[in-house]
Motif scaffolding. Structure first.
Motif, PDB file in Angstrom:
ATOM      1  N   GLY A 108       0.810  -1.216   0.000  1.00  0.00           N
ATOM      2  CA  GLY A 108       0.000   0.000   0.000  1.00  0.00           C
ATOM      3  C   GLY A 108       0.840   1.262   0.000  1.00  0.00           C
ATOM      4  N   TYR A 109       1.728   1.388   0.981  1.00  0.00           N
ATOM      5  CA  TYR A 109       2.546   2.596   1.042  1.00  0.00           C
ATOM      6  C   TYR A 109       3.532   2.647  -0.119  1.00  0.00           C
ATOM      7  CZ  TYR A 109       0.773   3.802   5.650  1.00  0.00           C
ATOM      8  OH  TYR A 109      -0.030   4.167   6.681  1.00  0.00           O
ATOM      9  N   GLY A 110       3.971   1.446  -0.587  1.00  0.00           N
ATOM     10  CA  GLY A 110       4.868   1.424  -1.739  1.00  0.00           C
ATOM     11  C   GLY A 110       4.207   1.977  -2.978  1.00  0.00           C
ATOM     12  N   GLU A 111       2.945   1.609  -3.211  1.00  0.00           N
ATOM     13  CA  GLU A 111       2.251   2.116  -4.400  1.00  0.00           C
ATOM     14  C   GLU A 111       1.989   3.613  -4.299  1.00  0.00           C
ATOM     15  OE1 GLU A 111      -1.148  -0.442  -4.638  1.00  0.00           O
ATOM     16  OE2 GLU A 111      -0.176  -1.734  -6.122  1.00  0.00           O
ATOM     17  N   MET A 112       1.687   4.076  -3.082  1.00  0.00           N
ATOM     18  CA  MET A 112       1.496   5.518  -2.929  1.00  0.00           C
ATOM     19  C   MET A 112       2.823   6.253  -3.121  1.00  0.00           C
ATOM     20  SD  MET A 112      -1.354   5.903   0.103  1.00  0.00           S
ATOM     21  CE  MET A 112      -0.649   4.697   1.220  1.00  0.00           C
ATOM     22  N   ALA A 113       3.896   5.640  -2.659  1.00  0.00           N
ATOM     23  CA  ALA A 113       5.207   6.258  -2.873  1.00  0.00           C
ATOM     24  C   ALA A 113       5.571   6.258  -4.349  1.00  0.00           C
ATOM     25  CB  ALA A 113       6.272   5.522  -2.062  1.00  0.00           C
ATOM     26  N   GLN A 114       5.102   5.245  -5.094  1.00  0.00           N
ATOM     27  CA  GLN A 114       5.335   5.225  -6.536  1.00  0.00           C
ATOM     28  C   GLN A 114       4.726   6.448  -7.204  1.00  0.00           C
ATOM     29  OE1 GLN A 114       3.768   1.299  -7.470  1.00  0.00           O
ATOM     30  NE2 GLN A 114       5.756   0.738  -8.343  1.00  0.00           N
ATOM     31  N   ASP A 115       3.515   6.823  -6.763  1.00  0.00           N
ATOM     32  CA  ASP A 115       2.857   7.993  -7.341  1.00  0.00           C
ATOM     33  C   ASP A 115       3.684   9.245  -7.118  1.00  0.00           C
ATOM     34  OD1 ASP A 115      -0.590   7.014  -6.657  1.00  0.00           O
ATOM     35  OD2 ASP A 115       0.773   6.542  -8.294  1.00  0.00           O
ATOM     36  N   ALA A 116       4.306   9.335  -5.934  1.00  0.00           N
ATOM     37  CA  ALA A 116       5.057  10.538  -5.600  1.00  0.00           C
ATOM     38  C   ALA A 116       6.436  10.568  -6.254  1.00  0.00           C
ATOM     39  CB  ALA A 116       5.204  10.666  -4.082  1.00  0.00           C
ATOM     40  N   PRO A 154      -3.193  -0.067  13.388  1.00  0.00           N
ATOM     41  CA  PRO A 154      -3.352   1.355  13.043  1.00  0.00           C
ATOM     42  C   PRO A 154      -2.649   1.736  11.750  1.00  0.00           C
ATOM     43  CG  PRO A 154      -2.762   1.079  15.371  1.00  0.00           C
ATOM     44  CD  PRO A 154      -2.596  -0.249  14.725  1.00  0.00           C
ATOM     45  N   ASP A 155      -1.494   1.106  11.481  1.00  0.00           N
ATOM     46  CA  ASP A 155      -0.765   1.451  10.260  1.00  0.00           C
ATOM     47  C   ASP A 155      -1.573   1.082   9.023  1.00  0.00           C
ATOM     48  OD1 ASP A 155       1.317   2.402  11.759  1.00  0.00           O
ATOM     49  OD2 ASP A 155       2.412   0.494  11.736  1.00  0.00           O
ATOM     50  N   LEU A 156      -2.243  -0.066   9.052  1.00  0.00           N
ATOM     51  CA  LEU A 156      -3.038  -0.476   7.902  1.00  0.00           C
ATOM     52  C   LEU A 156      -4.270   0.409   7.739  1.00  0.00           C
ATOM     53  CD1 LEU A 156      -2.828  -4.366   8.006  1.00  0.00           C
ATOM     54  CD2 LEU A 156      -1.484  -2.737   6.693  1.00  0.00           C
ATOM     55  N   VAL A 157      -4.861   0.833   8.864  1.00  0.00           N
ATOM     56  CA  VAL A 157      -5.993   1.760   8.777  1.00  0.00           C
ATOM     57  C   VAL A 157      -5.550   3.050   8.101  1.00  0.00           C
ATOM     58  CG1 VAL A 157      -7.603   3.161  10.116  1.00  0.00           C
ATOM     59  CG2 VAL A 157      -7.206   0.792  10.759  1.00  0.00           C
ATOM     60  N   ALA A 158      -4.418   3.579   8.533  1.00  0.00           N
ATOM     61  CA  ALA A 158      -3.919   4.828   7.950  1.00  0.00           C
ATOM     62  C   ALA A 158      -3.607   4.661   6.473  1.00  0.00           C
ATOM     63  CB  ALA A 158      -2.669   5.290   8.714  1.00  0.00           C
ATOM     64  N   MET A 159      -3.060   3.510   6.111  1.00  0.00           N
ATOM     65  CA  MET A 159      -2.703   3.267   4.709  1.00  0.00           C
ATOM     66  C   MET A 159      -3.947   3.231   3.824  1.00  0.00           C
ATOM     67  SD  MET A 159      -1.136  -0.112   2.961  1.00  0.00           S
ATOM     68  CE  MET A 159      -2.811  -0.772   2.987  1.00  0.00           C
ATOM     69  N   VAL A 160      -4.970   2.453   4.245  1.00  0.00           N
ATOM     70  CA  VAL A 160      -6.191   2.354   3.446  1.00  0.00           C
ATOM     71  C   VAL A 160      -6.888   3.703   3.371  1.00  0.00           C
ATOM     72  CG1 VAL A 160      -8.438   1.216   3.251  1.00  0.00           C
ATOM     73  CG2 VAL A 160      -6.442  -0.094   3.994  1.00  0.00           C
ATOM     74  N   GLU A 161      -6.898   4.439   4.477  1.00  0.00           N
ATOM     75  CA  GLU A 161      -7.521   5.768   4.450  1.00  0.00           C
ATOM     76  C   GLU A 161      -6.807   6.685   3.455  1.00  0.00           C
ATOM     77  OE1 GLU A 161      -7.554   6.500   8.904  1.00  0.00           O
ATOM     78  OE2 GLU A 161      -9.500   7.346   8.333  1.00  0.00           O
ATOM     79  N   GLU A 162      -5.502   6.622   3.423  1.00  0.00           N
ATOM     80  CA  GLU A 162      -4.765   7.480   2.507  1.00  0.00           C
ATOM     81  C   GLU A 162      -5.030   7.096   1.054  1.00  0.00           C
ATOM     82  OE1 GLU A 162      -0.713   7.926   3.562  1.00  0.00           O
ATOM     83  OE2 GLU A 162      -0.213   9.156   1.835  1.00  0.00           O
ATOM     84  N   MET A 163      -5.127   5.780   0.788  1.00  0.00           N
ATOM     85  CA  MET A 163      -5.427   5.323  -0.563  1.00  0.00           C
ATOM     86  C   MET A 163      -6.819   5.809  -0.984  1.00  0.00           C
ATOM     87  SD  MET A 163      -3.896   1.430  -0.334  1.00  0.00           S
ATOM     88  CE  MET A 163      -4.415   0.972  -1.981  1.00  0.00           C
ATOM     89  N   LEU A 164      -7.792   5.683  -0.101  1.00  0.00           N
ATOM     90  CA  LEU A 164      -9.156   6.117  -0.423  1.00  0.00           C
ATOM     91  C   LEU A 164      -9.240   7.630  -0.580  1.00  0.00           C
ATOM     92  CD1 LEU A 164     -11.133   3.760   1.993  1.00  0.00           C
ATOM     93  CD2 LEU A 164     -11.108   3.642  -0.498  1.00  0.00           C
ATOM     94  N   THR A 165      -8.500   8.352   0.236  1.00  0.00           N
ATOM     95  CA  THR A 165      -8.493   9.810   0.114  1.00  0.00           C
ATOM     96  C   THR A 165      -7.947  10.240  -1.237  1.00  0.00           C
ATOM     97  OG1 THR A 165      -8.206  10.037   2.510  1.00  0.00           O
ATOM     98  CG2 THR A 165      -7.624  11.945   1.140  1.00  0.00           C
ATOM     99  N   ASP A 166      -6.876   9.567  -1.695  1.00  0.00           N
ATOM    100  CA  ASP A 166      -6.325   9.871  -3.022  1.00  0.00           C
ATOM    101  C   ASP A 166      -7.339   9.574  -4.114  1.00  0.00           C
ATOM    102  OD1 ASP A 166      -3.998  10.650  -1.847  1.00  0.00           O
ATOM    103  OD2 ASP A 166      -2.937   8.762  -2.231  1.00  0.00           O
TER     104      ASP A 166
END
Length: 692
Positions: free
Chosen positions: A345-353, A581-593
């Motif tokens: 999850g965080y890896g894919e979001m980091a890919q976008d950045a 909590p880390d997974l909750v934050a990750m999914v929330e960030e993906m959905l927010t994007d």
């Protein structure tokens, strides 16, 4: 009485039919099992035969290499004038070389007209026309092998080996010819032979048999034999003209133009399997008899209800067993996939950045690939797959090492400490990752067994660049880039006598402990298949270090990527529930994007209370399955009962039919497997919350 008979007839017919079906299934299962056991027996024997063939071929190669190195030394002496080409001194020098070359019985110097210039003794030389390739074509370091010959009628056969030496400063050119016993080409076969039915033969690539025999009275020409050898795989079952069927393993020594063939009689190898067949047939016959008797007594006693209840209990027992296995696998997968989920999850979001084409982007791509390989590994574990074809692929070695160490950590004997020194972040090898896993596990297991009183087991992995070829303890390391894996122990050490036989098949120092002697032989075979090398350093009382060098692969695999599409219009609110909590934050960030509004909870009872208090606020719920207090399916069941139109997405580290059925029964709209990928989440959100 007639009513009883008429009532019993349908039961008898049904019972008989059921008995026939069960009998057919038993026979089918027994037949398939026996066929599987036969294939397993042949495959196992084939692997052992290939390992032994590889070891014997290596031994023959070392012997011939020694002769070749003797040739090189004599060529140097001829070039420097220290070896005369005629006279008594030449004979004495040749005799000295014979004494220094264990396999050689005589040496000759021939001129280019085929005349003997000098000889170590007076024995008859071989015919120069019997060599292949022809002596006239020899140049540089090439050597030729002759047909077998006997200097004296009835004497043991010999084989000659020749190398060219050029003319120089008035000295004629010609050939150095060495005679060695043909039986020496069989090496230690008589000692290492796994069974009396084993046969070994050595052939020239043109079909000429140099030593040994497979079957008596061969009926095919050398040309036909050469074609068969050229087409032969490293291991296969072959039919011979004496009507025997044999398992054949072959390895080639291309430098010397010879093929080493090792065979075993298939009939002898399958003796244990035939005993299993007879035992199985007896058991099946006994079971069929018991079944027939059971049907007879069932009809007489009219126990249809009892039999139905018994069948139900058996079904419940099977369901309970599978449920337990599923729960165990699910627990392991949940913890492992939680780690992978954060990485993906965080890896894919980091890919976008990351900037396209940058080093950071490439590094993130490799992180995602490694995590997805971990996902594939979990999937293989959960499917309980029994094997498959071994294909050569480019794979990351470090995750394989870490997987082995993770498995060992849970079963380390008392007193043994596991130390990691994994210095590289990425490093790929080319081959079968399953074989790499097996080799690393065997090395670690061997190290643990060497420390019955405890100690440190140190596993290190690093990248090395070898500038020039090196000779290791048990192989030659060519120049190039390698991944170096070392396994060190603080055990008893290895004596020089044991070191000489360390990687020989069936050699073990733990026979009383049920050692098979194949663990390190398998390691050697795997390293050879990877075109790698192995080195062993040991001191008695100080422990040992096993180091394997695997060529580094530059091949890569490209993974596609689906960009997230933000939702149009007013944001919809999604509830995210996970005890991490880390997974909750990750999914929330993906959905927010993606354009959604999110509310996250780490406690499922609190999430349920908030959802039921404001049901109109939420458009969709995403919940993990394995959570304390209230599981995801239990929460979904309550929500679905009160809010049947609310979409529910369940995240789980374990899929399979049991989990799918459980999720469907709870009212789950979509089951998603961890680690969660952005493209999968995009598709699910578009399906469950379509936008106008």
């Amino acid at each position: 009485m007639d009513d009883i008979v008429s009532e019993a007839k349908p039961l008898l017919r049904r019972s008989t039919l059921l008995a026939l079906i069960i009998s057919a299934v038993m026979i089918l299962v027994a037949s398939l099992s026996l066929l599987h056991l036969r294939r397993e027996a042949i495959d196992t024997q084939g692997r052992e035969l290939r390992l032994l063939s590889l070891a014997l071929t290596a031994e023959v190669g070392r012997g011939l290499q020694g002769v070749d190195e003797g040739f090189r030394a004599m060529q140097t002496e001829l070039r420097e004038g220290r070896l005369p080409t005629s006279g008594p001194l030449a004979g004495r020098v040749l005799k000295t070389h014979v004494d220094l070359m264990p396999m050689v019985q005589n040496l000759w110097l021939f001129d280019e007209q085929g005349q003997v210039l000098a000889a170590a003794d007076a024995s008859a030389p071989p015919s120069l026309a019997s060599f292949a390739p022809s002596l006239d074509s020899l140049q540089g370091d090439r050597v030729a092998i002759s047909r077998p010959y006997s200097a004296i009628s009835g004497a043991p056969a010999k084989v000659a080996m020749a190398a060219h030496f050029p003319a120089d400063a008035g000295r004629p050119g010609g050939w150095i010819v060495a005679a060695l016993p043909a039986e020496s080409l069989l090496g230690a076969f008589s000692i290492a032979s796994p069974a009396p039915d084993a046969r070994m033969a050595v052939f020239r690539t043109d079909g000429v048999r140099l030593a040994g025999a497979i079957v008596a009275g061969a009926k095919i020409s050398e040309e036909q034999l050469a074609r068969r050898l050229a087409a032969m795989q490293d291991s296969a079952v072959r039919h011979f003209h004496d009507d025997s069927e044999r398992l054949v393993a072959m390895h080639s020594l291309q430098q010397f133009g010879i093929d080493v063939v090792l065979t075993r009689d298939l009939g002898v190898m399958l003796v244990s399997w035939r005993q299993a067949v007879r035992l199985t047939l007896a058991v099946v016959a006994f079971l069929l008899l018991v079944l027939a008797v059971s049907v007879y007594y069932i009809v007489r006693a009219d126990t249809r209800r009892a039999r139905a209840q018994q069948a139900l209990q058996a079904q419940q027992a099977r369901s309970s067993k599978f449920s337990s296995l599923g729960a165990l696998a699910g627990a392991v997968a949940h913890d492992f996939n939680n780690v992978l989920a954060a990485i993906v999850g965080y890896g894919e979001m980091a890919q976008d950045a990351a900037v396209e084409g940058s080093a950071q982007r490439r590094h993130l791509d490799m992180v995602i690939k490694a995590a997805l390989r971990g996902k594939t590994l979990v999937a293989r574990i959960l499917t309980f797959s029994g094997g498959g074809a071994r294909a050569s692929t480019s794979f990351e070695l470090k995750p394989i090492v870490e997987e082995v160490l993770a498995m060992l950590e849970g079963s380390l004997p008392a007193g043994i400490r596991l130390q990691r020194q994994l210095e590289i972040g990425q490093g790929r090898a080319s081959g079968d990752p399953t074989q790499a896993f097996e080799a690393i596990m065997n090395l670690c297991t061997n190290a643990m067994q060497a420390m019955p009183s405890g100690g440190a087991l140190t596993v290190s992995l690093r990248r090395v660049q070898v500038a020039q070829a090196r000779i290791l303890s048990h192989s030659r390391l060519e120049a190039g880039a390698y991944l170096e894996l070392s396994v060190a122990d603080e055990g008893r050490g290895i004596s020089p006598e044991v070191m000489e036989h360390l990687f020989e098949p069936f050699f073990t120092t733990r026979a009383k402990e049920a050692g098979t002697g194949l663990g390190l032989a398998v390691v050697h075979g795997v390293v050879s298949e990877f075109n790698g090398a192995i080195d062993v350093r040991s001191k008695l009382g100080r422990g040992s270090v096993f180091t394997i060098f695997l060529p580094e692969s530059t091949d890569t695999d490209d993974d596609g990527q689906l960009a997230a599409t933000p939702a149009a219009g007013a944001p919809q609110t999604v509830m995210v529930i996970d005890d991490d909590p880390d997974l909750v934050a990750m999914v929330e960030e993906m959905l927010t994007d993606m354009g959604y509004s999110t509310v996250g909870y780490t406690e499922s009872p609190s999430a349920l209370q908030a959802l039921l208090a404001e049901p109109q606020r939420y458009a969709l719920v995403i919940t993990d399955e394995v959570m304390p207090s209230l599981s995801g399916t239990a929460l979904a069941q309550v929500v679905h009962a009160q809010l049947p139109d609310l979409p529910l997405v369940l995240l789980s580290g374990y899929g399979g039919p049991l989990m799918a059925a459980k999720a469907t029964a709870a009212g789950v709209s979509q089951l998603m497997l961890k680690p969660l990928r952005r493209e999968e989440l995009v598709q699910v959100m578009e399906e469950l919350l379509p936008r106008a």
